[in-house]
Write an enzyme that holds these catalytic residues in place. Structure first.
Site, short mmCIF file in Angstrom:
data_model
loop_
_atom_site.label_atom_id
_atom_site.label_comp_id
_atom_site.label_asym_id
_atom_site.label_seq_id
_atom_site.Cartn_x
_atom_site.Cartn_y
_atom_site.Cartn_z
CD GLU A 1 -20.08 -54.06 85.14
OE1 GLU A 1 -19.16 -53.37 84.69
OE2 GLU A 1 -19.96 -54.84 86.10
CB CYS B 1 -42.73 -51.18 95.20
SG CYS B 1 -42.93 -52.97 95.08
#
Length: 349
Positions: free
Chosen positions: A97, A123
């Site tokens: 964050e 991916c």
């Protein structure tokens, strides 16, 4: 998912200058290789990966993401002020964050009216982000959106090597669970999608289809979760490579037939395929499952390895540079992610 108003407008990418060869990795793993009786050159033979690009582990995804995004903007002569939404789509992030997208947003000088957020799906994140932007454009929510994805696998590679060396009782079967992590490479990519009415130039983003086999979510797992807070503390990834390849290939074959039906294509109508790059055996099995010519595909894994979410867009960008792609060509973008899920998208050049 079908789109009539969406253009793939521009793209850009960044690659490290440094190279890490499979031979160098083997040298570092010599005590393990000797104890387990692994022959010289086994890793390159096993994966088909000769080398991968390598950033220092201190390089932040946002640093390279900003550069690849600037390339994409410059390539099409687009001003940052015209970007309505930015999505950061890689596994690698600067921190938990705030969103890495916010750091890239600030670095590019995007307007305060431009929303941003992170999206991560192994991916497959880049194509997930592409269809989200495409839906927003199709609905008229935004006019132009930017995807950025950067993977720095250096920490994972270093930790994996340490994990393989520190356990003197590691069996060959246990070692095989760690080895797929050493296929990883580093790279950054960006793509810009736009509503056709504002696109300075572009190519039709026709649609996409997604399919999943989530019962195999345990085939590849990075753990512990707390390692994301301090990767040096021991974040490792274990992969059942055989199971993952078998089930991803099975899912790919089913998805391919649904994809062609949805888009209205047949194998003979498709001129180019760009895929997520993993290694030699997964590519060979995928080609068999799709029943297409290997010449349609553009492999980059021998010299770039598996760049995670950045693999597909970089392979696409390099393929466009090196291949003859003509107006009207049909291009299939084939994305895969552990979990297991896949997403195939269609582009008309």
């Amino acid at each position: 998912m079908r789109f009539s108003r969406v253009s793939l407008e521009s793209w850009g990418y960044e690659l490290p200058q440094a190279v890490l060869t499979s031979q160098e990795i083997e040298k570092r793993l010599f005590p393990l290789c000797q104890r387990l009786g692994l022959p010289s050159g086994f890793f390159e033979i096993f994966t088909g990966i000769r080398e991968r690009k390598y950033w220092d582990k201190t390089v932040l995804p946002s640093e390279k993401g900003i550069l690849s995004a600037k390339t994409a903007l410059s390539r099409a002569g687009i001003q940052p002020s015209t970007i309505d939404c930015l999505i950061h789509v890689s596994v690698s992030r600067d921190c938990l964050e705030p969103a890495t997208a916010g750091i890239v947003h600030h670095g590019l000088g995007l307007p305060t009216s431009s929303m941003f957020f992170d999206l991560s799906n192994a991916c497959l994140g880049f194509l997930n982000g592409a269809v989200i932007l495409a839906h927003m454009i199709e609905l008229g929510t935004i006019k132009r959106g930017l995807l950025v994805g950067t993977e720095n696998a250096s920490k994972m590679i270093e930790i994996t090597i340490d994990a393989l060396l520190k356990n003197p009782n590691l069996t060959l079967e246990e070692a095989y669970e760690y080895l797929p992590s050493l296929t990883l490479g580093c790279g950054s990519a960006a793509m810009i999608f736009a509503e056709k009415s504002v696109a300075k130039k572009g190519h039709d983003f026709l649609g996409a289809i997604a399919r999943s086999a989530s019962e195999f979510h345990g085939a590849c797992r990075a753990h512990p979760d707390s390692g994301l807070l301090d990767p040096i503390a021991g974040l490792t990834m274990k992969t059942n490579a055989t199971l993952l390849m078998q089930e991803a290939t099975r899912l790919a074959g089913k998805t391919w037939e649904d994809f062609k039906s949805e888009i209205g294509w047949e194998n003979e109508n498709i001129q180019h395929i760009f895929t997520h790059q993993v290694g030699r055996m997964p590519r060979e099995e995928m080609i068999k499952a799709l029943k297409v010519s290997a010449n349609l595909d553009f492999p980059t894994f021998p010299f770039l390895g598996n760049m995670g979410s950045a693999s597909l867009p970089i392979s696409f960008a390099m393929g466009i540079e090196k291949r003859k792609v003509s107006e009207g060509d049909n291009i299939a973008l084939l994305g895969f992610g552990s979990g297991i899920n896949c997403l195939f998208a269609a582009v008309k050049w």
